[in-house]
Design an enzyme around this catalytic site. Structure first.
Site, PDB file in Angstrom:
ATOM      1  N   GLU A 497       0.741  -1.311   0.223  1.00 14.56           N
ATOM      2  CA  GLU A 497      -0.220  -0.145  -0.128  1.00 14.56           C
ATOM      3  C   GLU A 497       0.831   0.988   0.131  1.00 14.56           C
ATOM      4  O   GLU A 497       1.996   0.904   0.613  1.00 14.56           O
ATOM      5  CB  GLU A 497      -0.846   0.124   0.942  1.00 14.56           C
ATOM      6  CG  GLU A 497      -1.946  -1.554   0.819  1.00 14.56           C
ATOM      7  CD  GLU A 497      -2.224  -1.839   2.733  1.00 14.56           C
ATOM      8  OE1 GLU A 497      -2.015  -0.753   3.842  1.00 14.56           O
ATOM      9  OE2 GLU A 497      -2.592  -2.774   2.575  1.00 14.56           O
ATOM     10  N   SER A 527      -5.153  -4.473   0.477  1.00 14.15           N
ATOM     11  CA  SER A 527      -5.368  -6.205   0.705  1.00 14.15           C
ATOM     12  C   SER A 527      -4.345  -6.992   1.153  1.00 14.15           C
ATOM     13  O   SER A 527      -3.679  -7.860   0.769  1.00 14.15           O
ATOM     14  CB  SER A 527      -6.114  -6.936  -0.768  1.00 14.15           C
ATOM     15  OG  SER A 527      -6.982  -5.870  -1.523  1.00 14.15           O
ATOM     16  N   ALA A 552       2.539  -3.335  11.557  1.00 18.43           N
ATOM     17  CA  ALA A 552       2.938  -4.981  12.594  1.00 18.43           C
ATOM     18  C   ALA A 552       0.943  -5.750  12.545  1.00 18.43           C
ATOM     19  O   ALA A 552       1.062  -6.852  12.346  1.00 18.43           O
ATOM     20  CB  ALA A 552       3.520  -4.892  13.610  1.00 18.43           C
ATOM     21  N   ASP A 553       0.750  -4.127  12.613  1.00 21.85           N
ATOM     22  CA  ASP A 553      -0.659  -4.967  13.557  1.00 21.85           C
ATOM     23  C   ASP A 553      -2.026  -4.947  12.082  1.00 21.85           C
ATOM     24  O   ASP A 553      -2.882  -5.679  12.639  1.00 21.85           O
ATOM     25  CB  ASP A 553      -1.392  -3.381  13.982  1.00 21.85           C
ATOM     26  CG  ASP A 553      -0.413  -3.085  15.188  1.00 21.85           C
ATOM     27  OD1 ASP A 553      -0.505  -2.440  16.066  1.00 21.85           O
ATOM     28  OD2 ASP A 553       0.290  -2.251  14.844  1.00 21.85           O
ATOM     29  N   HIS A 595      -2.393   0.124  16.190  1.00 16.91           N
ATOM     30  CA  HIS A 595      -0.654   0.448  15.054  1.00 16.91           C
ATOM     31  C   HIS A 595       0.378   0.739  16.061  1.00 16.91           C
ATOM     32  O   HIS A 595       1.332   1.344  15.929  1.00 16.91           O
ATOM     33  CB  HIS A 595      -0.696   2.466  14.946  1.00 16.91           C
ATOM     34  CG  HIS A 595      -2.363   1.758  13.335  1.00 16.91           C
ATOM     35  ND1 HIS A 595      -3.206   1.476  13.677  1.00 16.91           N
ATOM     36  CD2 HIS A 595      -1.853   2.622  12.688  1.00 16.91           C
ATOM     37  CE1 HIS A 595      -4.060   1.568  11.849  1.00 16.91           C
ATOM     38  NE2 HIS A 595      -3.594   2.303  11.540  1.00 16.91           N
TER      39      HIS A 595
END
Ligand SMILES: Cc1ncc(C[n+]2csc(CCOP(=O)(O)OP(=O)(O)O)c2C)c(N)n1
Ligand SMILES: [Mg+2]
Length: 803
Positions: A497, A527, A552-553, A595
Site C-alpha cells: 500500500e 488487501s 505490524a498490526d 498501530h
C-alpha cells in the site's frame, strides 16, 4: 509523479446509471458433430482416458479409506482423502487445452485436477523433455521404481511416473512428488504446471494472482488457473486476490509491452457445498458464483457459468478465456458447475443432503454421459473406449500397489532430520534471471541517491554528533540495499500500500518511484492477504519480491498467507521450491492499540520464517542486503522509533555492498558485570540503562542486540553470560510470550552452571498499547523508574487476572 487520471468533481457527480451486461449461463450449445471440427478421435479418447484415470484413482482411495481394502489389496491410509468423484469432467475440461506453461493452483480437493493437468502435459511434452524431467526430478527417485521392467512408450512411462508420484505423495512416501511432505491436500508437481494445492479453503485465491503477476512482470508465456471451491468465495483472501488481479493499473499505467491485465482464471469448482454448508440459498446469496464478476470491473471478469458435468463446454470455455487473457483483458471468472458424488471426506455421512439428490447426480454421471455421447454418435467405438478404460485402470491399480509397497516406496526413517533440513533453502542467489534489470532513470541522476550521497555515514563528524538531517539513517539503509538488488536482479519487484507515489508509508521508497517502471514498484489495493499471498505466488514462480504490510498490526489481515503459506511451501515442497520473499513490516509508535504493537513473537513462533529486527543503519543495510540475496522468507521488522536514527554503534556505514549474516547477535557495548540482551529498539533503552548503571553504580553492562529472532546463534550470548553470570532480556513487545522468554529459557539451559540468578525478562505490560500520551505506562522506556509493584505476589496476581 502525480496520477495520470484526474478525479474531477463534475464527472463523479454526473447523473448516470451503472449498467451490467448479461452473464452467460450454460451458453454452450454445440453438437458433437460440430465439435468434430475441433476434436480428433484421439482427442476424444484422451479425454475419456483422463476421466477414467481420475475416477479409478479416487475410487481406490475411497475404498481403502472406507473398507481398508481395494480389489483384494488391503491398506490402511491414515491421512486425509478429499475425493472428487463426480467432478472429473470439470477437471479434465479445465486441463485439456492448457499447456505445461499454464500453471494451476488448487485446493484440498484437487487430486482430479492434478491428474488431469499431468495427463495433459504428458501428451504435450516431447519424449526427450519428459525423460529429462523424470530423470532429473529428485535425481530419478520417482522414476526408478516405475521404470523397472517397463518396456512401453515414454508417454506411458510418464503416466506411471505421475500416478505413482501422486499416490506416493498421498501416502507420505519418500517417493512422493515432495517426499510425502505435501500429502493429499498439498500435492503438486511444478514441471507439468501443477502448482501448490492448498488445504486452506481459498488459499490459492490470494497466491495464484502472484503467479500471474510473475508471468506479466517477467514476460513469461502461459496463464494461471486458481481452482477453488464455491464456498471459498465467502473467504476474504479470495475476494482480495480478485481485487488484486483486477487492478486497472495493469492496463492504465503499466508498459503496454507487458501485455495488460493479469492472465488468471478464477475457476470455481462449483459443487454447491462447502463441507455440509450449501452455498446456494444458505451460506451465500449470489446464486451464481459468476455473478460476483459483475461487481469487480466493467468487463464483469468475463464471467460465465459453464456445465462442468460435461468436459466439452469446459474445454470450450477455457479456450475462449485463454484468448481473452492473451489479449490482456484478464482476469476471468468461471463458475464451473459440477457435483461431488463422494462425501467431503470418506467419513462424511452426507447427512446434509438427500439420497435422492445424490442419486439424481449419479444418474447424470458425467463419465457415463460422455461415453454415451461418443458411442451414440459413433464418434468412437465402444470397444476402443473399453480398451482405454481397462488399460488406464490397470495402470492406476499397479501404481497404487507400488506406492504402498514398503520396500519400493519407503517412508523416511525414524530419527530422520529430513523435515528440518528442508525448512530453509539457505541459498545465495544474485539474480533469478539474466536479463538487464529495467529502470526508467539513470541512477546517478536520482534525487534520493544524490541526497544520500551528501549524508554523513559516521555517528560523529569532526568531533561533533551528526545533526539528524545530515545523518545517514535506517530509511536510507533499507533504500540502498533494495536499490542494489533492484539493479542486479531483473525479477525483483516491490509492492504494497502507498508504495509508489507516496514513497512508501514511511518514505523508505522515496526516489524509487522515479527510478523504476510501474511493474517493478507499485501500489496495491488495501488487501494485506493479497499482498502477502501474491508475494508467495510470485516467489513460487521463481521471482524475488519485497512486499510491505505497513504496520505490524496488519499482519492479522494476512494471517494465513504469512503463517500457512509463506512459511510452509519450502518445507512442503521438500526443498523443490524456494521462497525469496522479504516482508517488510513496520512497528508503530504513538499510534495506540491497533498501530503500535511489536508482534515479533507471533512470527517467531511459526516454523519456516526468518525473523529479523535491525535497528541501526549499518545493520539495516547489511541485513536487508542479506535477506535480498537469500532464498528464504524473511519477516523484516522496522521500528518507527528509529527510522530517523543515525546512531550506528560502528564506525561507518559503507557506501558499497556488504551483508550482515542473519542470526548473528551483535555486541553493541562490552561489559563484565551484567548482560543486557535486546531485540528491536529496546537496544537504545539498554544502552541508556548501561550508561546509568555505569554512572550510578559503577556496574559494567554488556549490551547485545539479537538483531534476529530466527535463526539465532546462541554462542555469543552464552559467552557473555558465562562471563557476567547475570542476564536481563528486554524488548518492546508485551512481556507474555515474547521472543525474550524463548531466549531466556534457552540460556537457562545452556548456561545454568554459570548463572548467579535466573534470567530476567522485561517487556511491555500485558495490555493493549495505550495512547501516545500514556505510553510511558506501557513500554520499558529509556527513563523508566519503577513506579509499580513488581514483586512475586503482584506478578502472580496479575497472571491470574490475565494481565
Ligand atoms: C480456512 C479454512 N476454513 C475451513 C476449513 C475446513 N474445510 C475444509 S473443506 C471445507 C469446505 C470447502 O468448500 P469448497 O470451497 O466449496 O470446496 P469443496 O470442498 O466443495 O471442494 C471446509 C469448510 C479449511 N480447510 N480452511
Ligand atoms: Mg464446494
Amino acid at each position: 509523479m502525480p496520477k495520470s487520471i484526474v478525479i474531477e468533481p463534475e464527472r463523479v457527480f454526473a447523473s448516470e446509471k451503472i449498467s451490467f451486461s448479461d452473464i452467460p449461463v450454460n451458453a454452450y450449445a454445440k453438437t458433437i458433430e460440430e465439435e468434430l471440427a475441433d476434436f480428433s478421435t484421439e482427442d476424444f479418447l484422451n479425454i475419456w482416458h483422463d476421466l477414467c484415470a481420475i475416477r479409478i484413482f479416487e475410487t481406490i482411495l475411497n475404498e481403502i479409506k472406507t473398507k481398508g481394502v481395494y480389489n483384494g489389496v488391503a491398506y490402511n491410509h491414515a491421512g486425509p482423502a478429499h475425493l472428487s468423484i463426480g467432478q472429473e469432467a470439470a477437471a479434465v475440461g479445465m486441463a485439456f487445452s492448457l499447456t505445461a506453461e499454464d500453471h494451476i493452483f488448487g485446493s484440498h480437493r484437487s487430486h482430479g485436477e492434478i491428474l488431469a493437468k499431468g495427463c495433459s502435459a504428458i501428451r504435450q511434452l516431447s519424449d526427450a523433455r519428459l525423460l529429462e524431467i523424470m530423470q532429473s526430478y529428485r535425481d530419478g527417485a520417482i522414476l526408478r521404481p516405475v521404470e523397472r521392467g517397463y518396456e512401453g512408450s515414454v508417454q506411458g512411462l510418464a503416466l506411471r511416473f505421475f500416478i505413482y508420484g501422486a499416490y506416493s505423495e498421498i501416502f507420505a512416501r519418500e517417493t512422493g512428488f515432495n517426499r510425502g511432505l505435501g500429502g493429499s491436500m498439498h500435492a503438486f508437481f511444478a514441471p507439468f504446471g501443477v502448482f501448490p494445492n492448498n488445504a486452506i479453503v481459498g488459499g490459492s485465491g490470494s497466491i495464484a494472482p502472484g503467479a500471474a503477476l510473475f508471468k506479466r512482470v517477467n514476460r513469461q508465456p502461459g496463464i494461471v488457473v486458481a481452482n477453488i471451491g464455491d464456498a471459498s468465495f465467502g473467504c476474504g483472501p479470495v475476494w482480495e486476490g480478485i481485487t488484486f488481479s483486477a487492478m486497472d493499473q495493469y492496463r492504465q499505467l503499466w508498459d503496454e509491452s507487458l501485455g495488460g491485465g493479469l492472465p488468471i482464471v478464477f475457476n470455481c469448482m462449483n459443487n454447491f457445498y462447502g463441507m455440509g454448508g450449501q452455498t446456494l440459498g444458505e451460506t451465500m446469496g449470489v446464486q451464481f458464483i459468476a455473478r460476483i464478476g459483475a461487481g469487480v470491473n466493467p468487463e464483469q471478469m468475463h464471467a460465465e457459468r459453464v456445465n462442468g458435468y460435461d468436459p466439452l463446454p469446459v474445454i470450450d470455455a477455457f479456450r475462449r478465456k485463454k484468448q481473452v487473457l492473451s489479449e490482456g483483458r484478464g482476469p476471468v471468472l468461471l463458475d464451473t458447475v459440477t457435483y461431488r458424488i463422494s462425501g467431503h471426506s470418506p467419513s462424511d455421512a452426507s447427512s446434509y443432503r438427500s439420497k435422492e439428490e445424490i442419486e439424481r447426480w449419479k444418474e447424470a454421471d458425467s463419465i457415463r454421459a460422455f461415453r454415451n455421447k461418443l458411442a451414440d454418435h459413433r464418434v468412437v467405438s465402444e470397444e476402443a473406449l473399453d480398451t482405454v478404460k481397462t488399460r488406464v485402470e490397470a495402470t492406476v491399480f499397479e501404481m497404487f500397489q507400488l506406492a504402498i509397497d514398503a520396500e519400493m516406496s519407503p517412508r523416511v526413517t525414524a530419527g530422520s532430520e529430513m523435515v528440518g533440513e528442508v525448512m530453509f533453502s539457505n541459498q545465495h542467489v544474485e539474480r533469478f534471471d539474466s536479463r538487464t534489470p529495467e529502470f526508467v532513470q539513470d541512477i546517478a541522476e536520482n534525487g534520493r541517491v544524490q541526497q544520500i550521497r551528501g549524508k554523513i555515514r559516521t555517528p560523529t563528524h569532526e568531533g561533533q554528533a551528526v545533526p539528524k538531517m545530515k545523518a545517514y539513517n535506517v530509511r536510507d539503509a533499507i533504500f540502498e540495499a533494495m536499490l542494489h538488488r533492484f539493479r542486479v536482479d531483473p525479477t525483483m519487484i516491490a509492492f504494497g500500500e502507498e508504495n509508489r507515489d507516496w514513497g512508501g508509508a514511511f518514505a523508505v521508497y522515496r526516489g524509487l518511484t522515479e527510478a523504476l517502471p510501474y511493474h517493478r514498484l507499485f501500489n496495491s489495493s488495501i488487501s494485506e492477504a493479497a499482498i502477502a499471498g501474491a508475494a508467495v505466488g510470485y516467489a513460487l514462480e521463481g521471482g524475488r519480491v519485497v512486499a510491505e504490510l505497513m504496520y505490524a498490526d496488519f499482519m492479522g489481515r494476512a494471517g494465513d498467507e504469512i503463517f500457512n503459506q509463506l512459511a510452509k511451501w519450502q518445507a512442503m515442497s521438500a526443498g523443490q521450491l524456494t521462497m525469496p520473499v522479504v516482508l517488510r513490516i513496520s512497528v508503530g509508535s504513538k499510534y495506540g492499540a491497533q498501530h503500535s504493537q511489536d508482534w515479533s513473537a507471533l512470527v517467531h513462533h511459526i516454523p519456516g520464517l526468518k525473523v529479523v529486527y535491525p535497528v541501526t543503519p549499518y545493520d539495516a543495510k547489511g541485513m536487508m542486503a542479506a535477506a535480498l540475496a537469500g532464498t528464504d522468507p524473511v519477516i523484516f521488522f522496522e521500528s518507527q522509533k528509529v527510522y530517523d536514527s543515525g546512531e550506528m554503534f560502528a564506525a561507518e556505514v559503507p557506501e558499497g555492498y556488504y551483508e550482515v549474516e542473519l542470526g548473528e547477535p551483535s555486541v553493541k557495548r562490552g561489559g563484565s558485570d551484567l548482560t543486557l540482551i535486546t531485540l528491536g529498539p529496546a537496544l537504545y533503552t539498554a544502552i541508556a540503562a548501561s550508561s546509568a548503571l555505569e554512572e550510578r553504580f559503577r556496574l559494567s553492562a554488556e549490551v547485545i542486540d539479537l538483531r534476529a529472532a530466527v535463526p539465532l546463534n546462541y554462542a555469543p550470548l552464552v559467552e557473555s553470560v558465562k562471563k557476567t553470570g547475570r542476564v536481563v532480556l528486554l524488548c518492546d513487545a508485551v512481556e507474555r510470550g515474547s521472543v525474550m522468554h524463548t531466549v531466556a529459557s534457552n540460556l537457562t539451559q545452556l548456561c545454568f552452571d554459570y548463572l548467579d540468578a535466573p534470567p530476567v525478562v522485561l517487556g511491555s505490560r500485558n495490555w493493549i498499547t495505550p495512547a501516545a500520551e500514556l505510553e510511558t505506562l506501557f513500554f520499558p522506556l529509556k527513563d523508566y523508574r519503577p513506579g509499580t509493584r513488581q514483586d512475586l505476589e503482584e506478578l502472580a496476581r496479575r497472571a491470574r487476572l490475565g494481565i
